[in-house]
Design a protein around this motif. Structure first.
Motif, mmCIF file in Angstrom:
data_model
loop_
_atom_site.group_PDB
_atom_site.id
_atom_site.type_symbol
_atom_site.label_atom_id
_atom_site.label_comp_id
_atom_site.label_asym_id
_atom_site.label_seq_id
_atom_site.Cartn_x
_atom_site.Cartn_y
_atom_site.Cartn_z
ATOM 1 N N GLU A 1 50.052 39.740 -23.621
ATOM 2 C CA GLU A 1 51.448 39.310 -23.624
ATOM 3 C C GLU A 1 52.230 39.920 -24.775
ATOM 4 O O GLU A 1 51.784 39.957 -25.924
ATOM 5 C CB GLU A 1 51.527 37.780 -23.692
ATOM 6 C CG GLU A 1 52.941 37.245 -23.514
ATOM 7 C CD GLU A 1 52.977 35.735 -23.389
ATOM 8 O OE1 GLU A 1 54.073 35.159 -23.549
ATOM 9 O OE2 GLU A 1 51.921 35.129 -23.123
ATOM 10 N N ASN A 2 53.414 40.426 -24.423
ATOM 11 C CA ASN A 2 54.364 41.032 -25.365
ATOM 12 C C ASN A 2 53.870 42.331 -26.001
ATOM 13 O O ASN A 2 54.487 42.827 -26.941
ATOM 14 C CB ASN A 2 54.740 40.039 -26.476
ATOM 15 C CG ASN A 2 55.490 38.840 -25.930
ATOM 16 O OD1 ASN A 2 56.317 38.972 -25.032
ATOM 17 N ND2 ASN A 2 55.189 37.660 -26.459
ATOM 18 N N GLU A 3 52.767 42.894 -25.475
ATOM 19 C CA GLU A 3 52.276 44.146 -26.059
ATOM 20 C C GLU A 3 52.067 45.239 -25.018
ATOM 21 O O GLU A 3 52.691 46.293 -25.082
ATOM 22 C CB GLU A 3 50.985 43.897 -26.843
ATOM 23 C CG GLU A 3 51.184 43.057 -28.101
ATOM 24 C CD GLU A 3 49.968 43.079 -28.999
ATOM 25 O OE1 GLU A 3 49.198 44.073 -28.967
ATOM 26 O OE2 GLU A 3 49.765 42.091 -29.735
ATOM 27 N N PHE A 4 51.184 45.017 -24.045
ATOM 28 C CA PHE A 4 50.928 46.054 -23.053
ATOM 29 C C PHE A 4 50.264 45.440 -21.825
ATOM 30 O O PHE A 4 49.788 44.307 -21.845
ATOM 31 C CB PHE A 4 50.047 47.174 -23.632
ATOM 32 C CG PHE A 4 48.670 46.728 -24.060
ATOM 33 C CD1 PHE A 4 47.612 46.699 -23.161
ATOM 34 C CD2 PHE A 4 48.422 46.353 -25.384
ATOM 35 C CE1 PHE A 4 46.343 46.293 -23.557
ATOM 36 C CE2 PHE A 4 47.159 45.941 -25.786
ATOM 37 C CZ PHE A 4 46.106 45.914 -24.867
ATOM 38 N N GLY A 5 50.228 46.223 -20.771
ATOM 39 C CA GLY A 5 49.547 45.814 -19.545
ATOM 40 C C GLY A 5 48.787 46.982 -18.958
ATOM 41 O O GLY A 5 49.200 48.148 -19.083
ATOM 42 N N ILE A 6 47.661 46.678 -18.312
ATOM 43 C CA ILE A 6 46.799 47.701 -17.704
ATOM 44 C C ILE A 6 46.456 47.249 -16.287
ATOM 45 O O ILE A 6 46.076 46.094 -16.072
ATOM 46 C CB ILE A 6 45.499 47.884 -18.507
ATOM 47 C CG1 ILE A 6 45.793 48.343 -19.940
ATOM 48 C CG2 ILE A 6 44.557 48.873 -17.799
ATOM 49 C CD1 ILE A 6 44.601 48.201 -20.871
ATOM 50 N N ARG A 7 46.603 48.146 -15.339
ATOM 51 C CA ARG A 7 46.085 47.901 -13.997
ATOM 52 C C ARG A 7 45.683 49.245 -13.402
ATOM 53 O O ARG A 7 46.382 50.247 -13.592
ATOM 54 C CB ARG A 7 47.113 47.208 -13.100
ATOM 55 C CG ARG A 7 46.562 46.840 -11.740
ATOM 56 C CD ARG A 7 47.364 45.751 -11.037
ATOM 57 N NE ARG A 7 48.732 46.127 -10.720
ATOM 58 C CZ ARG A 7 49.806 45.661 -11.365
ATOM 59 N NH1 ARG A 7 49.648 44.814 -12.377
ATOM 60 N NH2 ARG A 7 51.025 46.038 -11.031
ATOM 61 N N ILE A 8 44.560 49.265 -12.729
ATOM 62 C CA ILE A 8 44.113 50.447 -11.995
ATOM 63 C C ILE A 8 43.921 50.007 -10.560
ATOM 64 O O ILE A 8 43.108 49.129 -10.278
ATOM 65 C CB ILE A 8 42.795 51.008 -12.562
ATOM 66 C CG1 ILE A 8 42.987 51.444 -14.017
ATOM 67 C CG2 ILE A 8 42.313 52.183 -11.713
ATOM 68 C CD1 ILE A 8 41.693 51.830 -14.704
ATOM 69 N N GLU A 9 44.685 50.594 -9.656
ATOM 70 C CA GLU A 9 44.635 50.187 -8.257
ATOM 71 C C GLU A 9 44.399 51.386 -7.356
ATOM 72 O O GLU A 9 45.109 52.387 -7.429
ATOM 73 C CB GLU A 9 45.937 49.502 -7.848
ATOM 74 C CG GLU A 9 45.986 49.112 -6.386
ATOM 75 C CD GLU A 9 47.313 48.507 -5.990
ATOM 76 O OE1 GLU A 9 47.361 47.862 -4.932
ATOM 77 O OE2 GLU A 9 48.296 48.692 -6.735
ATOM 78 N N ASP A 10 43.399 51.259 -6.495
ATOM 79 C CA ASP A 10 43.113 52.254 -5.469
ATOM 80 C C ASP A 10 43.015 51.553 -4.121
ATOM 81 O O ASP A 10 42.665 50.373 -4.042
ATOM 82 C CB ASP A 10 41.783 52.966 -5.754
ATOM 83 C CG ASP A 10 41.852 53.834 -6.997
ATOM 84 O OD1 ASP A 10 42.801 54.608 -7.125
ATOM 85 O OD2 ASP A 10 40.944 53.718 -7.852
ATOM 86 N N ILE A 11 43.274 52.300 -3.053
ATOM 87 C CA ILE A 11 43.030 51.829 -1.700
ATOM 88 C C ILE A 11 41.720 52.444 -1.217
ATOM 89 O O ILE A 11 41.453 53.627 -1.451
ATOM 90 C CB ILE A 11 44.173 52.214 -0.743
ATOM 91 C CG1 ILE A 11 45.494 51.656 -1.255
ATOM 92 C CG2 ILE A 11 43.876 51.711 0.667
ATOM 93 C CD1 ILE A 11 45.560 50.154 -1.355
ATOM 94 N N ALA A 12 40.900 51.636 -0.554
ATOM 95 C CA ALA A 12 39.611 52.105 -0.042
ATOM 96 C C ALA A 12 39.426 51.609 1.382
ATOM 97 O O ALA A 12 39.947 50.553 1.766
ATOM 98 C CB ALA A 12 38.465 51.619 -0.930
#
Length: 655
Positions: free
Chosen positions: A540-551
């Motif tokens: 919160e209030n710093e950064f966000g990470i997401r890795i999304e692929d379709i399979a």
């Protein structure tokens, strides 16, 4: 309190809110006043406002965005409740920060999104034997039962109202689009609509409870059945409709003025045989269903997840009703046929071109200090529009830098957009609609020097993605039973994420396509299903990470067993090497990465060359260098240095 004092209180709230409203907030004082006056005339002590439409859609048209109109909150999930003196919104952890930013001081945010929390609040605020109003078209069968099960024992009455109270005070409610519906071209169809109808009728005949009719309420059910598309819902090619399919009749409820003569001919609308579609005006479905159930020996099959209470309650007595969580159309649609699988893969190849163009462009432009979250979102949309069969974005792009990326479903506005810099992580979650498929992909990058915490968090999110992607498991395993693999690497160091790990995706359809995914109410995995895999982490209030692929769920040969599946990734964009700490990846994870990167090279190389995108091709080649080769080279150098430093006598002994 007198009416005069109430008015003074409203004026005071208005003055306070006007004095302190940030640009992201909507003033709701007058809207609440009008709604409460309407409630008072009907002797309603509370009114429930779900964030959905009459088809229980996740994404809704602007004319159905009643929660946003009343509260200012624009997230896709939430329920508002209004009493004569209080107003509250319930939403899940994805949207808590967003709701705080968007709602004014008239509203309380409740951070427990479960129905039990809402009903407990209602029991506290509404006296016994008083009425709690709701629109039965906006409650699914299951949701209504959940509310009723909690409120009825507490002697609070759920009162179904024939007209939506928000609509009564929404003077400038948007209209239904006037565009014509369209049919899919034969080039992307393997199953014609008569073939689909015949298949579903066979499923009905094989059901031991012998249904005579199937009621289809979800918008994608009718669109899939007839291979039709519309534009009533932003980003989703759906149109307002219901279908009542019997063993010898087809009734399609739709806005008749939106059907061209060619479409009427396509639907065999001029006859009354078993494969002729009888076209009926949208809005007449209650009358036709009510008349149908008066016939002798009929039984109507409904999927409770997407059938609204207003239609469900018409099917009486119970002997004329058959229920399942999902209709046979939804479960059939979830498994793509060979043509759908092929063209959905092809759509992801072209989509990867657009995303690579974005990432290269950002690498070049961000150091100049002029690009923002908005310009990045516009650029990827522009890149997609240039690709073959493009029909626009599949949802509003999540383009988020630094602290904005900590909001899992943030989308930039003129008031909130940040300038992109080399000092912050950047997350872009975007997708495209193509005539042959729907895409959804998330990449997180850093153009400067990431911190150790950022690098480790990113790598552990990637480990979760890989662990699910490389899993081999028996056919018909449920996603919920393997979901924790996406979290395990994060859990090991005390990190987690508050959203789901994946969802189904359609063929020029919804970007979130039920009932496929990793949640407890998703159906078991089968060959031919497509799902996203998308672990994340948000500080919160710093950064966000997401890795999304379709399979796609694909068969795999094993040493001993048969009927096993694995995930075959169809998203084809490399991850940010700068954020990957290979020292904490296992050998198997590195091997998976290298195989994936080889697939990207083998597939995207020819496509980029065909499109004449040499610079993007070179970028792709640079970012898909194998990892194990780097590790082997490093180990080789270390061994050579060790030999130099060892005493000669010891070397001779070793030799």
């Amino acid at each position: 309190m007198t009416d005069g004092s109430k008015m003074s209180w409203s004026v005071w709230i208005l003055i306070v809110c006007l004095g302190y409203l940030p640009p992201t907030v909507v003033n709701t004082t007058l809207r609440l006043r009008d709604l409460r006056e309407t409630m008072k005339k009907l002797n309603i002590s509370a009114y429930i406002i779900p964030n959905t439409d009459a088809h229980l859609s996740e994404y809704i048209a602007p004319r159905d965005a009643r929660v946003a109109f009343m509260t200012g909150f624009t997230g896709s999930a939430g329920t508002a409740v209004v009493t004569p003196v209080k107003a509250a919104l319930w939403t899940d952890s994805r949207y808590w920060v967003q709701a705080d930013r968007e709602m004014d001081c008239n509203w309380d945010l409740e951070t427990d999104g479960f129905i039990r929390s809402i009903t407990d609040w209602l029991i506290r605020e509404v006296p016994e034997e008083e009425d709690i109003g709701f629109d039965p078209f906006l409650f699914s069968v299951d949701i209504f039962n959940s509310y009723s099960a909690n409120l009825a024992p507490a002697k609070r009455n759920l009162k179904s109202l024939p007209e939506n109270l928000v609509d009564k005070v929404w003077s400038d409610r948007p209209a239904i689009p006037a565009n014509f519906l369209t049919r899919l071209p034969d080039s992307v169809i393997e199953r014609t609509w008569p073939m689909k109808v015949e298949h579903i009728r066979n499923v009905m005949k094989e059901n031991p409870y012998q249904p005579t009719a199937l009621l289809l309420s979800a918008l994608d059910e009718t669109a899939w059945l007839f291979n039709l598309r519309g534009n009533d819902i932003p980003y989703n090619p759906f149109f307002y409709s219901y279908t009542l399919l019997t063993l010898d009749e087809i009734w399609l409820f739709v806005h008749m003025e939106r059907l061209t003569p060619e479409l009427k001919e396509y639907l065999n609308a001029s006859c009354y045989l078993a494969h002729c579609v009888q076209l009926i005006d949208y809005g007449q479905e209650r009358n036709y269903l009510k008349n149908y159930v008066t016939r002798l020996g009929v039984r109507v099959w409904v999927g409770t997840e997407y059938t609204n209470q207003a239609l469900y309650e018409l099917i009486t007595p119970k002997e004329k009703l058959l229920t399942s969580e999902y209709s046979p159309v939804l479960t059939t649609k979830a498994v793509k046929d060979q043509t759908e699988q092929r063209i959905l893969r092809e759509a992801h190849v072209r989509d990867a071109v657009a995303v690579m163009q974005l990432l290269l462009w950002l690498e070049q432009k961000v150091p100049e200090g002029r690009e923002t979250e908005i310009t990045a979102a516009l650029y990827v949309d522009e890149c997609r529009w240039k690709q073959k069969n493009s029909r626009g974005p599949s949802f509003q792009t999540i383009s988020a830098s630094g602290p904005n990326a900590a909001l899992a479903h943030y989308s930039p506005t003129n008031e909130t957009a940040r300038v992109l810099t080399e000092k912050e992580m950047y997350l872009v979650d975007s997708g495209g609609q193509y005539l042959d498929g729907t895409t959804d992909i998330t990449r997180t990058v850093h153009w400067g020097t990431p911190s150790d915490v950022q690098k480790e968090a990113f790598t552990r999110v990637l480990m979760g993605n890989i662990e699910i992607s490389r899993l081999i498991f028996p056919d018909r395993t449920r996603g919920v039973n393997v979901e924790m693999l996406g979290r395990r690497a994060l859990w090991e160091v005390g990190l987690n994420y508050g959203h789901g790990t994946g969802h189904g995706v359609g063929n020029y359809f919804g970007v979130h396509e039920w009932p496929v995914g990793f949640q407890s109410n998703n159906i078991p995995f089968q060959e031919g299903m497509f799902t996203s895999i998308e672990p994340g982490y948000y500080k919160e209030n710093e950064f966000g990470i997401r890795i999304e692929d379709i399979a796609v769920l694909a068969p795999v040969e094993t040493k001993y067993g048969n009927n096993f599946l694995t995930f075959d990734t169809v998203s084809l964009v490399p991850y940010d090497r700068k954020l990957i700490d290979t020292s904490i990846l296992s050998l198997q994870q590195l091997q998976w990465l290298d195989r994936y990167y080889k697939t990207i090279r083998d597939t995207m190389g020819p496509e980029l060359q065909k499109q004449g995108l040499k610079e993007v091709h070179d970028w792709m080649m640079k970012h898909t260098e194998p990892f194990l080769q780097d590790r082997v080279s490093a180990l080789g150098r270390s061994s050579f240095l060790l030999l130099i430093l060892l005493p000669s006598s010891l070397i001779q002994h070793l030799l």
